[in-house]
Design an enzyme around this catalytic site. Structure first.
Site, PDB file in Angstrom:
ATOM      1  CD  GLU A  56       0.151  -1.549 -11.457  1.00  0.00           C
ATOM      2  OE1 GLU A  56      -0.962  -1.138 -11.800  1.00  0.00           O
ATOM      3  OE2 GLU A  56       0.660  -1.339 -10.339  1.00  0.00           O
ATOM      4  NE  ARG A  96     -12.191   7.258  -1.970  1.00  0.00           N
ATOM      5  CZ  ARG A  96     -10.990   7.429  -1.448  1.00  0.00           C
ATOM      6  NH1 ARG A  96     -10.690   8.557  -0.844  1.00  0.00           N
ATOM      7  NH2 ARG A  96     -10.063   6.500  -1.531  1.00  0.00           N
ATOM      8  CG  HIS A 134       0.554  -2.017   0.110  1.00  0.00           C
ATOM      9  ND1 HIS A 134       1.750  -1.633  -0.420  1.00  0.00           N
ATOM     10  CD2 HIS A 134       0.541  -3.361   0.084  1.00  0.00           C
ATOM     11  CE1 HIS A 134       2.438  -2.699  -0.753  1.00  0.00           C
ATOM     12  NE2 HIS A 134       1.738  -3.763  -0.448  1.00  0.00           N
ATOM     13  CE  LYS A 149      -6.622  -1.303  -6.889  1.00  0.00           C
ATOM     14  NZ  LYS A 149      -6.376  -0.071  -6.189  1.00  0.00           N
TER      15      LYS A 149
HETATM   16  P1  ADP Z   1      -5.460   0.797  -3.036  1.00  0.00           P
HETATM   17  O1  ADP Z   1      -6.501   1.139  -4.052  1.00  0.00           O
HETATM   18  O2  ADP Z   1      -5.776  -0.447  -2.271  1.00  0.00           O
HETATM   19  O3  ADP Z   1      -5.038   1.954  -2.201  1.00  0.00           O
HETATM   20  P2  ADP Z   1      -3.255   1.190  -4.886  1.00  0.00           P
HETATM   21  O4  ADP Z   1      -3.270   0.536  -6.207  1.00  0.00           O
HETATM   22  O5  ADP Z   1      -3.634   2.633  -4.809  1.00  0.00           O
HETATM   23  O6  ADP Z   1      -4.182   0.360  -3.885  1.00  0.00           O
HETATM   24  O7  ADP Z   1      -1.834   0.988  -4.209  1.00  0.00           O
HETATM   25  C1  ADP Z   1      -1.597   1.290  -2.874  1.00  0.00           C
HETATM   26  C2  ADP Z   1      -0.108   1.330  -2.602  1.00  0.00           C
HETATM   27  O8  ADP Z   1       0.508   0.090  -2.940  1.00  0.00           O
HETATM   28  C3  ADP Z   1       0.640   2.358  -3.401  1.00  0.00           C
HETATM   29  O9  ADP Z   1       0.569   3.647  -2.837  1.00  0.00           O
HETATM   30  C4  ADP Z   1       2.036   1.797  -3.383  1.00  0.00           C
HETATM   31  O10 ADP Z   1       2.677   2.047  -2.161  1.00  0.00           O
HETATM   32  C5  ADP Z   1       1.797   0.295  -3.498  1.00  0.00           C
HETATM   33  N1  ADP Z   1       1.834  -0.135  -4.909  1.00  0.00           N
HETATM   34  C6  ADP Z   1       0.779  -0.313  -5.727  1.00  0.00           C
HETATM   35  N2  ADP Z   1       1.179  -0.689  -6.967  1.00  0.00           N
HETATM   36  C7  ADP Z   1       2.521  -0.755  -6.937  1.00  0.00           C
HETATM   37  C8  ADP Z   1       3.526  -1.080  -7.901  1.00  0.00           C
HETATM   38  N3  ADP Z   1       3.224  -1.421  -9.148  1.00  0.00           N
HETATM   39  N4  ADP Z   1       4.825  -1.024  -7.504  1.00  0.00           N
HETATM   40  C9  ADP Z   1       5.158  -0.690  -6.236  1.00  0.00           C
HETATM   41  N5  ADP Z   1       4.254  -0.377  -5.290  1.00  0.00           N
HETATM   42  C10 ADP Z   1       2.952  -0.405  -5.625  1.00  0.00           C
END
Ligand code: ADP
Length: 673
Positions: free
Chosen positions: A200, A292, A235, A116
């Site tokens: 973040e 993917r 999440h 990431k």
């Molecule tokens: P993963 O790769 O584990 O799926 P992500 O980075 O895609 O993790 O994040 C999954 C979820 O977590 C997002 O869809 C959102 O709901 C929440 N999330 C991630 N980053 C943030 C952020 N900076 N602020 C608010 N919610 C977040």
């Protein structure tokens, strides 16, 4: 041309990929772990090969073994599906090095987007908006605190190699940052083999909007519109839809342009997804790229009429993108709900167990169902507990919501705990119906309200009582026949008494309550007397002719349909979008129900049947060994738990059986009258 593909996956996605492969005339090779020896994907494939024990690290994650099987079967391609090895650049590289086509993006693109933090750096350089934060090499708490102070709390810490909603911590203030960073590092190490983290800005109530992109080896990239995946618990997504509701054309265009630029920045090919977070002012920020096929690709297929897996094969063969951007059209609205073996009332904890009953909605032009499991299969804790995806489409969102709501009424799962009632509750919420969704919606819900809504209604209690009384009547008849006196009034189940009519009583229990039911019966009509807040109400009920698990009742002049199943000590009653587990207090009645329930004897672990000591119709006593199973060079005896009769044997000597496989049916004989 791909002639034969090995699908390095399991469950619904392996089945879904095979369907397209077969339609295109591509032969399929399945791989399986011991827990999946009998699974649907194994039965669907032309050839199937064992990988190893149930644990993914010994089976679906064994890239080397998978490549060996590809060679052995002369497969010219490997499709990784999602999860497992799908985003593992080393695996993709090894597949290519072995002269086999990897149905996915180039190794470099997987590597570039695999972490990431690195992905964010590339995106920032390409001019794609990213959230303020820190994703560099200085991993000290000192530096994290400094950045957090600069951008302001709340912030989120994430494992750089994390996925599946794991390895993330929200930090509200300076006080929590050190403990959160330590926890994320630990989880990163334990789950993803790397403790590196990024920081973040945390957005309150954002939406998760992602864009499906496709690139070919000729430098062309197109998008297939966006999906909204904001409905998440822990999440992780449970309901997704396309297109995202309430986006202006301008925002939709900006999102898809950013996604195409993101894909071009890493010379992307094949199917990929760029995930963005959308804040309350409609600003969007790159979150990550999934290199993917996504679980939720089906909603995109329904709004575009395209087969994404077919495109994946064609692009992997070196073809150009089948359509130009202008030729890709968006039509209508699609919603997907993921049916999971999990317990919404217990923090959405995954649940495992044998699927003793599974009805899914019938597919129509508006309803599509993707499922990779079947009745009798064990939902194992080794894997993602998704049972099925229900996907609906119609011309607009309202109509799609209505299809989803009614489709969910036809999803009946007995065995592990499932989330069907919960997703049904969600899609009927006012917020959802109006498209007012964000990633925190589920967390903010008052689960007590959901629990209140799923309390059994009086009609479900009446159906349970009818079911129990009819079981008692059937049993009386069996007993009378055994005594050779079937016409005796003493065995009359309608409660014949010397001094005139009497009542039958049943006491019903459920999680939060109980009820005494008193009934008078004449043939197929009952009058039930039920106490409600101290007042006795009469309910006049007619039972329609028997349809095994389906019960049709007319209650006080209105028709009701129920599906009723026995599961362990529960009577499971399905009525519209509700399911209730109800128990009886009466041991005698419970025994009657249990007697006919034919408990399943499941293999406690994967292994080989070395001896079968019983046959159908044989009587056995408690403790008697029935089957011997060999697993990891040790023998395990499967014994009768009590006196009973063997109803049927479902395996034979030498069979290699999966964990949870139904080995024999057994009927208790110690039912007391
Ligand atoms: P993963 O790769 O584990 O799926 P992500 O980075 O895609 O993790 O994040 C999954 C979820 O977590 C997002 O869809 C959102 O709901 C929440 N999330 C991630 N980053 C943030 C952020 N900076 N602020 C608010 N919610 C977040």
């Amino acid at each position: 041309m791909i002639k034969k593909v090995l699908i390095a996956n399991r469950g619904e996605i392996a089945c879904r990929i095979m369907r397209t492969a077969h339609r295109l005339g591509i032969e399929t090779v399945a791989v399986y772990s011991d827990a999946d020896a009998d699974a649907t994907h194994v039965q669907m494939a032309k050839e199937s090969f064992r990988l190893g024990p149930g644990n993914p690290s010994e089976s679906y994650l064994c890239g080397k073994k998978i490549i060996e099987i590809a060679h052995l079967t002369k497969a010219d391609a490997v499709h990784p599906g999602y999860g497992f090895l799908s985003e593992n650049a080393d695996f993709a590289e090894a597949v290519g090095a072995a002269g086999v086509i990897f149905v996915g993006p180039p190794v470099n693109a997987i590597r570039a987007m695999g972490a990431k933090d690195k992905a964010k750096a590339i995106m920032e350089k390409a001019g794609i908006p990213v959230l303020p934060g820190y994703y560099g090499d200085d991993q000290s708490d000192f530096h994290l605190i400094k950045t957090a102070e600069e951008i302001g709390y709340p912030i989120i810490l994430k494992a750089a190699l994390g996925g599946g909603g794991k390895g993330m911590r929200l930090v509200e203030s300076r006080l929590d940052i050190e403990s959160a960073s330590a926890a994320v590092r630990r989880e990163g190490e334990a789950l993803f083999g790397n403790g590196r983290l990024l920081l973040e800005k945390y957005l309150r109530k954002p939406r998760h909007v992602e864009v499906q992109v496709f690139g070919d080896s000729h430098g062309e990239v197109v998008h297939l519109f966006e999906r909204d995946c904001s409905l998440q618990r822990r999440h992780q997504k449970i309901i997704e839809e396309a297109p995202a509701p309430h986006l202006t054309d301008e925002l939709r265009n900006n999102l898809s342009t950013a996604a195409i630029n993101a894909a071009k920045a890493v010379d992307y090919q094949n199917a990929g997804t760029i995930e963005f977070l959308l804040d309350n002012d409609n600003n969007f920020y790159f979150m990550e790229m999934n290199t993917r096929l996504q679980v939720e690709h089906s909603v995109t297929e329904l709004i575009t009429g395209l087969d994404i897996v077919e495109w994946q094969f064609r692009i992997a063969e070196g073809e150009k993108l089948p359509l130009t951007q202008d030729e890709i059209e968006l039509s209508g609205h699609a919603i997907e709900a993921r049916v999971y073996a999990e317990d919404p009332s217990a923090g959405f904890m995954p649940s495992s167990g044998i699927l003793t009953h599974l009805d899914l909605p019938i597919e129509t032009e508006n309803i599509r169902v993707e499922c990779g499991v079947k009745i009798g299969e064990y939902i194992s804790p080794h894997y993602d507990p998704m049972i099925a995806k229900i996907i609906v489409w119609d011309k607009n969102r309202d109509a799609a919501c209505r299809h989803m709501s009614s489709a969910l009424m036809n999803a009946r799962v007995v065995g592990p705990a499932v989330n069907v009632e919960f997703i049904s509750y969600l899609v009927n919420l006012k917020y959802f119906r109006e498209g007012e969704i964000d990633t925190g919606l589920i967390e903010r819900l008052d689960l007590n309200e959901f629990r209140r809504q799923i309390e059994p209604a009086i009609d479900s209690l009446i159906a349970t009582a009818v079911y129990a009384l009819r079981a008692r009547a059937a049993n009386s008849l069996i007993m009378a026949n055994r005594r050779g006196d079937p016409n005796s009034p003493w065995t009359n189940s309608e409660c014949w008494r010397i001094n005139g009519t009497s009542y039958q009583h049943v006491k019903l229990f459920w999680l939060n309550g109980s009820i005494d039911v008193k009934a008078q019966q004449e043939k197929n009509c009952y009058v039930f007397f039920i106490d409600s807040d101290g007042e006795i109400f009469e309910h006049h009920v007619t039972v329609f002719p028997d349809q095994t698990e389906k019960i049709v009742l007319e209650i006080n002049g209105r028709i009701f349909h129920f599906h009723v199943f026995k599961h362990n000590d529960d009577i499971v009653v399905f009525s519209k979008n509700k399911v209730n587990k109800i128990q009886l207090n009466d041991k005698f009645m419970r025994n009657i129900l249990m007697e006919s329930a034919k408990p399943i004897f499941a293999a406690p672990m994967p292994g080989r049947i070395v001896e079968i000591k019983v046959k159908a119709n044989e009587l056995v006593s408690a403790g008697q060994t029935m089957i011997i199973l060999e697993s990891m060079k040790m023998e395990h005896a499967i014994k009768a738990p009590e006196d009973g009769e063997i109803v049927g044997v479902n395996c034979k000597i030498g069979d290699q059986v999966a964990e949870g496989l139904d080995l024999l049916s057994f009927k208790r004989t110690n039912v007391t009258e």
